[in-house]
Scaffold this active site. Structure first.
Site, PDB file in Angstrom:
ATOM      1  N   ILE A 279       0.892  -1.229   0.008  1.00 38.17           N
ATOM      2  CA  ILE A 279       0.031   0.140   0.051  1.00 38.17           C
ATOM      3  C   ILE A 279       0.688   1.374  -0.014  1.00 38.17           C
ATOM      4  CG2 ILE A 279      -1.908   1.264   1.480  1.00 38.17           C
ATOM      5  CD1 ILE A 279      -3.087  -1.260   1.978  1.00 38.17           C
TER       6      ILE A 279
ATOM      7  N   CYS B  54     -10.458  -1.379   2.821  1.00 36.70           N
ATOM      8  CA  CYS B  54     -10.843  -1.481   1.149  1.00 36.70           C
ATOM      9  C   CYS B  54     -12.422  -1.791   0.994  1.00 36.70           C
ATOM     10  CB  CYS B  54     -10.010  -2.627   0.715  1.00 36.70           C
ATOM     11  SG  CYS B  54     -10.035  -4.132   1.336  1.00 36.70           S
TER      12      CYS B  54
ATOM     13  N   PRO C 191       0.355  -9.620   4.843  1.00 36.96           N
ATOM     14  CA  PRO C 191       0.580  -9.804   6.421  1.00 36.96           C
ATOM     15  C   PRO C 191      -0.367  -8.968   6.870  1.00 36.96           C
ATOM     16  CG  PRO C 191       2.587  -9.900   5.261  1.00 36.96           C
ATOM     17  CD  PRO C 191       1.810  -9.359   4.175  1.00 36.96           C
TER      18      PRO C 191
ATOM     19  N   ALA D  90      -3.400  -9.510   9.418  1.00 38.71           N
ATOM     20  CA  ALA D  90      -3.426  -9.577  10.900  1.00 38.71           C
ATOM     21  C   ALA D  90      -4.348  -8.587  11.564  1.00 38.71           C
ATOM     22  CB  ALA D  90      -1.867  -8.860  11.243  1.00 38.71           C
TER      23      ALA D  90
END
Length: 319
Positions: A17, A132, A166, A170
């Site tokens: 990102i 998102c 990840p 998470a």
């Protein structure tokens, strides 16, 4: 606009990102200038790319960012780390007067979905970009609620497993909680629910989102107003996320009388839904850094960029 007049920004988080956002700022921003990219992995591809693009870097996280020459000139900081890390970053940066755009589910500041409520929070020091799935679906819930009250809204975001790094994995619990809350507070639904699916299909599939709204809408005139409102909202979002589009026509179906929809409503609700509005979306990424199927990441960076552009534009107009 000359570089000297642009608002200098920094990004914390050198993963997918943060790197995609950096490239968007460098290639397409009208009001922003890249000041620095901060990460914690000295071997990350994002930091390597930033160095090649003559962007200041540090692998010391927020502490390293604060120690960089020119840090005092940075006006806006994007946080693309994690919900836990953002709380710490906010505590360090907010007292220094930095404007924060939070791309994690931390939700310290108000939820912002640019096409829906950016004007309300343009002056907030810390704004949260929800998730998102929230950026993709909350505009649709808001579009329906502008026509009729939404007693219940449920969104299902399906993303390619390969596009879930990840950080996303998470924060799955935070995703559902944050998105559900924002469906109500931003989208206007009386009750909201969010589901995320990590699709392992190969080749990876493009992001798909489904929005279900339970409403009282008994006549065709109301149905047409809902469809018109949704179409306008899709256009508003597509103005800053070009790959955002309706997958098929909006469906408005009567609810069978024997369905126990009351079990979905908020406690104490007196709503009597008569119809279900179903909206099917897909989000294709711009492929600036991420693959085109990763529309879930692209919509976050595009929405964050839109907020920063508007902040910088507003500050410029105010002198």
């Amino acid at each position: 606009m000359s570089e000297s007049k642009k608002a200098k920004v920094a990004i914390i988080g050198s993963g997918n990102i943060g790197t995609d956002l950096m490239i968007k700022v460098l290639r397409h921003s009208r009001h922003l200038e890249m000041g620095a990219l901060a990460g914690i992995d000295p071997a990350s591809d994002g930091l390597a790319r930033a160095a090649r693009m003559n962007v200041a870097t540090t692998h010391g996280g927020v502490e390293g960012l604060m120690e960089l020459p020119g840090f005092e000139d940075i006006r806006i900081v994007f946080d693309a780390t994690s919900a836990k890390a953002h709380a710490e970053n906010h505590a360090r940066l907010a007292p220094l007067g930095k404007r924060l755009i939070d791309l994690t589910p931390a939700a310290i500041g108000p939820f912002v979905v640019p096409a829906v409520n950016l004007d309300e929070h343009i002056d907030a020091q810390n704004v949260n970009m929800v998730t998102c799935g929230g950026q993709a679906t909350i505009p649709i819930v808001a579009a329906v609620s502008r026509v009729v009250p939404v007693a219940y809204a449920e969104i299902v975001a399906s993303i390619a497993s390969r596009s879930a790094g990840p950080g996303t994995r998470a924060n799955i619990d935070e995703f559902t909680e944050t998105t559900s809350h924002a469906i109500q507070s931003v989208g206007g639904a009386e009750r909201g629910k969010a589901v995320i699916i990590l699709n392992p299909a190969e080749p990876p599939l493009i992001m798909r989102d489904t929005v279900f709204c339970l409403v009282e809408a008994g006549d065709e005139t109301t149905h047409e107003r809902i469809r018109t409102s949704v179409a306008k909202m899709v256009g508003d979002v597509a103005a800053y996320v070009p790959g955002y589009r309706l997958k098929q026509a909006v469906q408005i179906d009567p609810l069978p009388g024997d369905q126990p929809v009351h079990t979905l409503l908020a406690p104490g609700s007196h709503a009597v839904p008569t119809h279900r509005v179903s909206v099917f979306l897909e989000v294709e990424g711009a492929a600036h850094y991420l693959p085109a199927y990763a529309g879930n990441l692209d919509i976050m960076t595009s929405a964050g960029l839109q907020v920063a552009e508007r902040i910088a534009q507003r500050e410029e107009s105010q002198g």
